[in-house]
Design an enzyme around this catalytic site. Structure first.
Site, PDB file in Angstrom:
ATOM      1  N   ASP A  31       0.861  -1.183   0.000  1.00  0.00           N
ATOM      2  CA  ASP A  31       0.000   0.000   0.000  1.00  0.00           C
ATOM      3  C   ASP A  31       0.896   1.232   0.000  1.00  0.00           C
ATOM      4  O   ASP A  31       1.978   1.231   0.622  1.00  0.00           O
ATOM      5  CB  ASP A  31      -0.921   0.025   1.221  1.00  0.00           C
ATOM      6  CG  ASP A  31      -1.913   1.174   1.154  1.00  0.00           C
ATOM      7  OD1 ASP A  31      -2.943   1.026   0.471  1.00  0.00           O
ATOM      8  OD2 ASP A  31      -1.643   2.237   1.747  1.00  0.00           O
ATOM      9  N   HIS A 172      -5.451   4.889   6.457  1.00  0.00           N
ATOM     10  CA  HIS A 172      -4.798   5.722   5.443  1.00  0.00           C
ATOM     11  C   HIS A 172      -3.314   5.901   5.748  1.00  0.00           C
ATOM     12  O   HIS A 172      -2.716   6.904   5.329  1.00  0.00           O
ATOM     13  CB  HIS A 172      -5.482   7.088   5.300  1.00  0.00           C
ATOM     14  CG  HIS A 172      -6.793   7.015   4.569  1.00  0.00           C
ATOM     15  ND1 HIS A 172      -6.899   6.616   3.258  1.00  0.00           N
ATOM     16  CD2 HIS A 172      -8.055   7.283   4.993  1.00  0.00           C
ATOM     17  CE1 HIS A 172      -8.180   6.655   2.894  1.00  0.00           C
ATOM     18  NE2 HIS A 172      -8.892   7.043   3.930  1.00  0.00           N
ATOM     19  N   ASP A 177      -2.798  -0.146   6.301  1.00  0.00           N
ATOM     20  CA  ASP A 177      -3.678  -0.528   5.192  1.00  0.00           C
ATOM     21  C   ASP A 177      -3.211  -1.814   4.525  1.00  0.00           C
ATOM     22  O   ASP A 177      -4.029  -2.630   4.085  1.00  0.00           O
ATOM     23  CB  ASP A 177      -3.752   0.606   4.164  1.00  0.00           C
ATOM     24  CG  ASP A 177      -4.569   1.789   4.656  1.00  0.00           C
ATOM     25  OD1 ASP A 177      -4.930   1.790   5.852  1.00  0.00           O
ATOM     26  OD2 ASP A 177      -4.842   2.712   3.870  1.00  0.00           O
TER      27      ASP A 177
END
Length: 582
Positions: A31, A172, A177
């Site tokens: 991510d 976030h 994530d």
């Protein structure tokens, strides 16, 4: 997974049917956090990755990344990552090789993999690193294939995390994530395992529904070269159905006949296709320009954009004794645009008239824009000076010249005055009024800057530019009056100047026409300008200097960008407040 006995099958498995079981496949779930949503323009600020096999975590990779620029406020609001946090972090040139080593030999997994892998590939290109041929798995696509819309109306990571009750809540931030995506991946694999999917190949084949007819049409791409260019899908009557561009024509076109193409419109287009033509190009810029021209020439039914490149709205000064600002389909000598929406052009015209002291007729602008009257231009200002009580014709002429000066970038006193008025509104605590004026001014400056930037390029009769290739050598472009007239490549080891002379000699003749862009398509000249702005691009020679006006809207670009970011933050906070109240 036990191998079936030959007696049960009656046939021997082929090599393409033997595959690594999912339990023995190494996945790296990655991510990213970034400064924005465009891989070509924005930068990575954080990478988080988890390496797993057989449900066990083999390792984790996490680091902040210095993007080399300030982090926009709305990104700070979303992720909590500030410019100060990444100030001492390593640059992507140091981080990316370590990540590629960490992920080597694995299957890359990401939630909306196109975004994350796109940023990683763009970073590798900027760092001049070869991108490994990773197999990629997108948990968004897998979730949409596995889960019905009644069970999962949304496949956002936060929604799936709640559905599967994952152990790490997405925040976030990259590593959080990535950990949440690991749990989502395991839950989805458990679902498909119950349907007989036990290997990576079976999983990849399971995700999309590919008809035998669609797969059989791969033969239509067999003749395409592995080079950059433009491809055209043709239908039963030899009509052009769709035009696209590719770095590797063969590889890109074959994806339309596999499960990676999930868009219903394009799958419908593939079903109608009987033949595929192509035009081989020297490099990406030539391919992009040829794509725009072919779309405009054929208006293919399955292309959504660029069909009418010269259709747009322009703000002009009318050619009469007492010129007015008007909105028209046809650009004049001093024009701003094009705008896709007439009301946007009218709003900028009204502000420009206000800035320069011309009287405006805002009611007419709003009424005409709403009802969509296509016949007369939308006037901003009277048809004669006397209409608005202007007694002195020379004073009116001075105001008109003030508008021309702003449009041409010869003066920005009017912009300064509006900016000072903004400060006055803030001091008087009229924040809503200030926000509305700020947004209108930012829109006007963006429109002015775009026109001035493209017009400055169109003003150069001939410009020859070179851009370094990732694999060595140079790409060349001959640009005449804002249009690509010729393109070529000098591979590594080939002397560049003879190539330049050859492509200049064979370049198209361009006949400019009136208007700020001299008849060039705004999309084409914009594409050329972005290519020229690319890293390492050099001007080989030019018929005249290429420059923007010193007092043009370019001076205000940083302020306009901050204003647009502030508007985005305001909308984000407003949407969040509405959601909470709901």
């Amino acid at each position: 997974m036990t191998s079936p006995q030959p007696s049960a099958l009656g046939v021997q498995l082929g090599f393409d049917e033997l595959d690594t079981p999912l339990r023995d496949t190494t996945f790296v779930v990655v991510d990213l956090e970034t400064t924005g949503g465009k891989a070509a323009e924005d930068a990575i600020t954080e990478i988080g990755a988890v390496k797993i096999r057989a449900g066990e975590v083999l390792g984790e990779f996490a680091t902040l990344v210095d993007p080399g620029r300030p982090i926009p406020p709305y990104i700070v609001q979303l992720t909590g990552i500030t410019t100060a946090m990444v100030y001492a972090a390593p640059r992507i040139e140091e981080v990316l090789p370590a990540f590629l080593e960490f992920a080597s030999g694995s299957v890359l997994v990401a939630h909306n993999a196109g975004f994350d892998v796109g940023f990683l590939q763009a970073a590798a290109a900027r760092c001049r690193l070869a991108w490994p041929r990773f197999q990629v798995l997108c948990t968004v696509k897998l979730a949409r294939r596995v889960l019905g819309r009644d069970e999962a109306p949304s496949v956002k990571l936060s929604a799936l995390a709640e559905l599967f009750r994952v152990s790490t809540v997405p925040t976030h931030r990259a590593l959080d994530d990535a950990r949440a995506t690991v749990d989502v991946l395991h839950a989805l694999i458990e679902r498909v395992g119950n349907q007989g999917v036990h290997s990576l190949t079976e999983l990849r084949d399971y995700m999309p529904v590919v008809t035998a007819e669609q797969r059989a049409k791969r033969a239509l791409a067999a003749h395409l070269p592995r080079k950059p260019g433009v491809y055209m899908f043709r239908g039963p009557s030899d009509e052009v159905l769709y035009v696209g561009t590719a770095v590797d024509l063969h590889r890109r076109v074959r994806t339309y006949f596999t499960g990676s193409e999930t868009r219903p419109r394009l799958r419908e287009m593939v079903a109608l296709t009987t033949r595929i033509d192509h035009v081989e190009c020297a490099h990406g810029l030539e391919a992009g320009v040829r794509e725009l021209r072919l779309i405009a020439a054929h208006t293919p039914p399955y292309n959504r954009r660029s069909k009418y490149p010269m259709r747009g709205w322009w703000i002009i000064l009318t050619d009469e004794a007492f010129p007015r600002l008007a909105v028209s389909r046809t650009p004049g000598p001093d024009a701003i645009g094009p705008f896709s929406v007439r009301a946007d052009a009218a709003d900028v015209a009204a502000l420009l008239a206000q800035m320069c002291g011309l009287r405006t007729c805002t009611r007419r602008i709003g009424r005409t824009a709403r009802h969509g009257d296509r016949c007369p231009p939308v006037a901003v200002g009277g048809c004669a000076a006397a209409r608005f009580g202007v007694q002195d014709a020379s004073a009116y002429a001075t105001q008109v010249e003030g508008v021309r000066a702003v449009v041409r970038g010869l003066a920005d006193d009017a912009v300064e005055a509006v900016h000072e008025h903004l400060d006055t509104l803030v001091r008087d605590q009229l924040f809503e009024n200030a926000a509305r004026l700020r947004d209108r001014l930012a829109a006007a400056l963006v429109a002015l800057r775009r026109t001035q930037r493209l017009a400055s390029l169109a003003a150069v009769d001939e410009l020859v530019a070179a851009r370094p290739r990732a694999e060595g050598g140079w790409e060349f472009a001959v640009i005449r009056a804002g249009r690509l007239a010729s393109a070529g490549v000098a591979p590594r080891g080939v002397r560049p100047m003879p190539v330049v002379e050859a492509i200049v000699a064979g370049a198209e003749t361009v006949r400019p026409s009136p208007g700020p862009l001299r008849g060039a398509s705004p999309e084409e000249i914009g594409l050329v300008a972005r290519w020229l702005d690319g890293e390492g691009t050099r001007i080989v020679r030019a018929s005249r200097g290429w420059c923007e006006p010193t007092r043009g809207a370019g001076r205000w670009s940083a302020w306009a960008e901050l204003a647009r970011e502030a508007r985005a933050v305001r909308r984000l906070l407003s949407a969040d407040s509405s959601h909470r109240l709901g």
